[in-house]
Write a protein that holds these residues in place. Structure first.
Motif, short mmCIF file in Angstrom:
data_model
loop_
_atom_site.label_atom_id
_atom_site.label_comp_id
_atom_site.label_asym_id
_atom_site.label_seq_id
_atom_site.Cartn_x
_atom_site.Cartn_y
_atom_site.Cartn_z
N THR A 153 -8.77 -141.48 19.58
CA THR A 153 -10.27 -141.45 19.79
C THR A 153 -11.08 -141.83 18.77
N TYR A 154 -10.64 -141.72 17.34
CA TYR A 154 -11.44 -141.91 16.34
C TYR A 154 -11.22 -143.57 16.37
N ALA A 166 -10.74 -145.67 18.72
CA ALA A 166 -11.57 -146.45 19.93
C ALA A 166 -12.92 -146.44 19.35
N GLN A 167 -13.41 -145.49 18.66
CA GLN A 167 -14.95 -145.19 18.50
C GLN A 167 -15.19 -146.24 17.42
N GLU A 174 -3.85 -137.99 19.82
CA GLU A 174 -5.17 -138.05 20.67
C GLU A 174 -6.30 -138.26 19.87
N ALA A 175 -6.38 -137.17 18.72
CA ALA A 175 -7.41 -137.35 17.94
C ALA A 175 -7.58 -138.90 17.18
#
Length: 115
Positions: free
Chosen positions: A83-84, A86-87, A79-80
């Motif tokens: 998220t990274y 996607a950012q 998940e981390a």
């Protein structure tokens, strides 16, 4: 009798050609000798770079085997990373990428880095 060398033809900017010729003169070598030495050094550099990549990969595998993540830790890490990613994609102006787009971008980037 068969030729033991092959003539290569390629273009470089004039300033590169001038610097190359000046270097050959300073070292009292022919341009062919200088090119062959440069190529040999580049081959060694790439071999070492590839070996260090392999060493890093083997180290990561060893660390993973020595202390495997639990299922919860693995999901949290995944998940981390998502998220990274996607950012980073948003910061670079990529929107609405599907899995195939992401795979293609990763492979294109890695291919460029190896070239």
């Amino acid at each position: 009798m068969a030729r033991t060398t092959k003539v290569l033809g390629f273009s470089v900017p004039p300033e590169v050609a001038d610097a190359f010729e000046a270097m050959a003169r300073r070292e009292q070598r022919t341009k062919s000798e200088l090119f062959r030495e440069m190529f040999r050094l580049y081959q060694r550099y790439r071999t070492r770079q590839d070996q260090s990549d392999d060493a890093w990969i083997m180290q990561a595998i060893g660390e993973g085997q020595a202390a495997p993540l639990s299922e919860e830790e693995l999901l949290s890490e995944s998940e981390a990373l998502a998220t990274y990613g996607a950012q980073q994609a948003q910061a670079l102006g990529y929107e609405d990428l599907d899995h195939e787009d992401i795979e293609r971008l990763i492979h294109d980037y890695r291919r460029e880095q190896r070239a």
